[in-house]
Design an enzyme around this catalytic site. Structure first.
Site, PDB file in Angstrom:
ATOM      1  N   ASN A   6       0.851  -1.187   0.000  1.00 54.93           N
ATOM      2  CA  ASN A   6       0.000   0.000   0.000  1.00 54.93           C
ATOM      3  C   ASN A   6       0.891   1.244   0.000  1.00 54.93           C
ATOM      4  O   ASN A   6       1.623   1.489   0.965  1.00 54.93           O
ATOM      5  CB  ASN A   6      -0.881  -0.051   1.260  1.00 54.93           C
ATOM      6  CG  ASN A   6      -1.862   1.094   1.304  1.00 54.93           C
ATOM      7  OD1 ASN A   6      -1.512   2.221   0.961  1.00 54.93           O
ATOM      8  ND2 ASN A   6      -3.075   0.826   1.720  1.00 54.93           N
ATOM      9  N   HIS A   9       0.862   5.960   1.783  1.00 55.36           N
ATOM     10  CA  HIS A   9       1.621   6.750   2.759  1.00 55.36           C
ATOM     11  C   HIS A   9       2.668   7.646   2.090  1.00 55.36           C
ATOM     12  O   HIS A   9       3.091   8.639   2.680  1.00 55.36           O
ATOM     13  CB  HIS A   9       2.259   5.824   3.796  1.00 55.36           C
ATOM     14  CG  HIS A   9       1.239   4.946   4.465  1.00 55.36           C
ATOM     15  ND1 HIS A   9       0.516   5.366   5.554  1.00 55.36           N
ATOM     16  CD2 HIS A   9       0.791   3.715   4.156  1.00 55.36           C
ATOM     17  CE1 HIS A   9      -0.335   4.404   5.899  1.00 55.36           C
ATOM     18  NE2 HIS A   9      -0.182   3.396   5.063  1.00 55.36           N
ATOM     19  N   ARG A  48      -7.418  12.761   1.048  1.00 58.67           N
ATOM     20  CA  ARG A  48      -6.350  13.223   1.951  1.00 58.67           C
ATOM     21  C   ARG A  48      -4.964  12.762   1.511  1.00 58.67           C
ATOM     22  O   ARG A  48      -3.968  13.316   1.928  1.00 58.67           O
ATOM     23  CB  ARG A  48      -6.625  12.824   3.396  1.00 58.67           C
ATOM     24  CG  ARG A  48      -6.454  11.368   3.679  1.00 58.67           C
ATOM     25  CD  ARG A  48      -6.447  11.116   5.171  1.00 58.67           C
ATOM     26  NE  ARG A  48      -7.742  11.391   5.791  1.00 58.67           N
ATOM     27  CZ  ARG A  48      -8.170  10.780   6.898  1.00 58.67           C
ATOM     28  NH1 ARG A  48      -7.394   9.894   7.498  1.00 58.67           N
ATOM     29  NH2 ARG A  48      -9.342  11.048   7.403  1.00 58.67           N
ATOM     30  N   GLU A  69      -8.820   0.572  -3.218  1.00 61.12           N
ATOM     31  CA  GLU A  69      -9.758   0.609  -2.093  1.00 61.12           C
ATOM     32  C   GLU A  69     -10.642   1.842  -2.232  1.00 61.12           C
ATOM     33  O   GLU A  69     -10.154   2.915  -2.602  1.00 61.12           O
ATOM     34  CB  GLU A  69      -8.999   0.719  -0.774  1.00 61.12           C
ATOM     35  CG  GLU A  69      -8.078  -0.422  -0.491  1.00 61.12           C
ATOM     36  CD  GLU A  69      -7.234  -0.136   0.753  1.00 61.12           C
ATOM     37  OE1 GLU A  69      -7.434   0.902   1.409  1.00 61.12           O
ATOM     38  OE2 GLU A  69      -6.373  -0.958   1.044  1.00 61.12           O
ATOM     39  N   GLU A 150     -11.193  -9.336   2.686  1.00 56.16           N
ATOM     40  CA  GLU A 150      -9.942  -8.961   3.347  1.00 56.16           C
ATOM     41  C   GLU A 150     -10.256  -8.819   4.828  1.00 56.16           C
ATOM     42  O   GLU A 150     -11.093  -7.999   5.228  1.00 56.16           O
ATOM     43  CB  GLU A 150      -9.385  -7.650   2.777  1.00 56.16           C
ATOM     44  CG  GLU A 150      -8.082  -7.259   3.477  1.00 56.16           C
ATOM     45  CD  GLU A 150      -7.328  -6.117   2.812  1.00 56.16           C
ATOM     46  OE1 GLU A 150      -7.571  -5.829   1.615  1.00 56.16           O
ATOM     47  OE2 GLU A 150      -6.497  -5.512   3.503  1.00 56.16           O
TER      48      GLU A 150
END
Ligand code: PXP
Length: 260
Positions: A6, A9, A48, A69, A150
């Site tokens: 992922n 970040h 965000r 997602e 998941e």
């Protein structure tokens, strides 16, 4: 084990300055060449971190499948349907949360989720549901037509961290988990049992089983013992380690730990 990395970040850091550095596409290229099996990103309603243009660029340049997602918001679903990722993972979203805190409530939002799954299937996008590890959630996910579940490992990860790290002595200590060690240890065992039972049940229903949230270099070995789990999606711990060791090494190290 499939390792989904992922890279949200990286965009969190970029958005902290609202500039174009670090470049998310650099993270994509490094992930693609360092042992990741899948790229996972989350297009949040509040944007965000990942922006719409990031998703388009990642879709265009990724040599790995992209697991996108998203929430069950209609506008987001319309965007995702057009982008056609390899998979959509439906997650709950609250604007005030720091991160995804808990699985999708497949009972309260049954109709909305069914609608979302049908819309995504119409666009030939397989659907994963990010759910808490309960038998009931596995059965409902199957009934709603998802191909994948998941399992949310956030509670497990919190308990592990409260038992095995300095978290309880920090500002981020988790109040409800400030318990005697034996009690916390029992709760951790129970959470692993719940994940194992849910994974086995999901597989018996014909669902593919992934897991994610809060997994790191210290706790991930628990997931390796659960044969039914065939995919992990990991972000925070990999990107955190990359600050010190570089992204390529951070991914390679996680890949080593998650290879059966
Ligand atoms: N899987 C899902 C569905 C998520 O929402 C997240 C967090 O964005 C992750 C996995 C990765 O969690 P973490 O960043 O804690 O590794």
């Amino acid at each position: 084990m499939t390792l989904g990395v992922n890279i949200d970040h990286v965009a969190v850091l970029r958005e902290a300055r609202r500039i174009n550095d670090p470049d998310i596409l650099n993270a994509l290229y490094v992930a693609c060449s360092s042992g990741a099996d899948q790229i996972t990103i989350h297009l949040r309603e509040d944007r965000r971190h990942i922006q719409d243009i990031d998703v388009s660029n990642i879709m265009l340049h990724s040599t790995l499948p992209v697991n996108l997602e998203c929430s069950i918001d209609r506008d987001i679903l319309n965007i995702v349907s057009k982008l056609k990722p390899h998979r959509a993972t439906l997650v709950p979203e609250k604007r005030e949360e720091v991160t995804t805190e808990g699985g999708l409530d497949v009972f309260t939002y049954e109709d909305e989720i069914l609608y979302a799954i049908e819309q995504l299937h119409d666009s030939i996008i397989p659907v994963s549901l990010f759910v808490d590890p309960t038998i009931e959630a596995m059965e409902k996910s199957k009934e709603l037509g998802a191909e994948i579940v998941e399992l949310h490992t956030g509670s497990f990860a919190n308990m592990f961290a409260m038992l095995n790290s300095s978290l309880p002595h920090s500002n981020h200590s988790i109040k409800e988990l400030k318990l005697p060690r034996y009690e916390l240890s029992n709760k951790l065992e129970k959470s692993i049992e719940d994940i194992t039972t849910a994974a086995k049940h999901a597989k018996s229903l014909g669902l593919e089983v992934a897991a994610g949230h809060g997994l790191n270099y210290h706790n991930v070995f628990y997931m390796m013992d659960i044969d039914e789990i065939t995919e992990l999606n990991i972000g925070q711990s990999i990107i955190a380690r990359s600050i010190f060791s570089g992204l390529a090494d951070a991914i390679k190290e996680m890949k080593k730990l998650t290879t059966r």
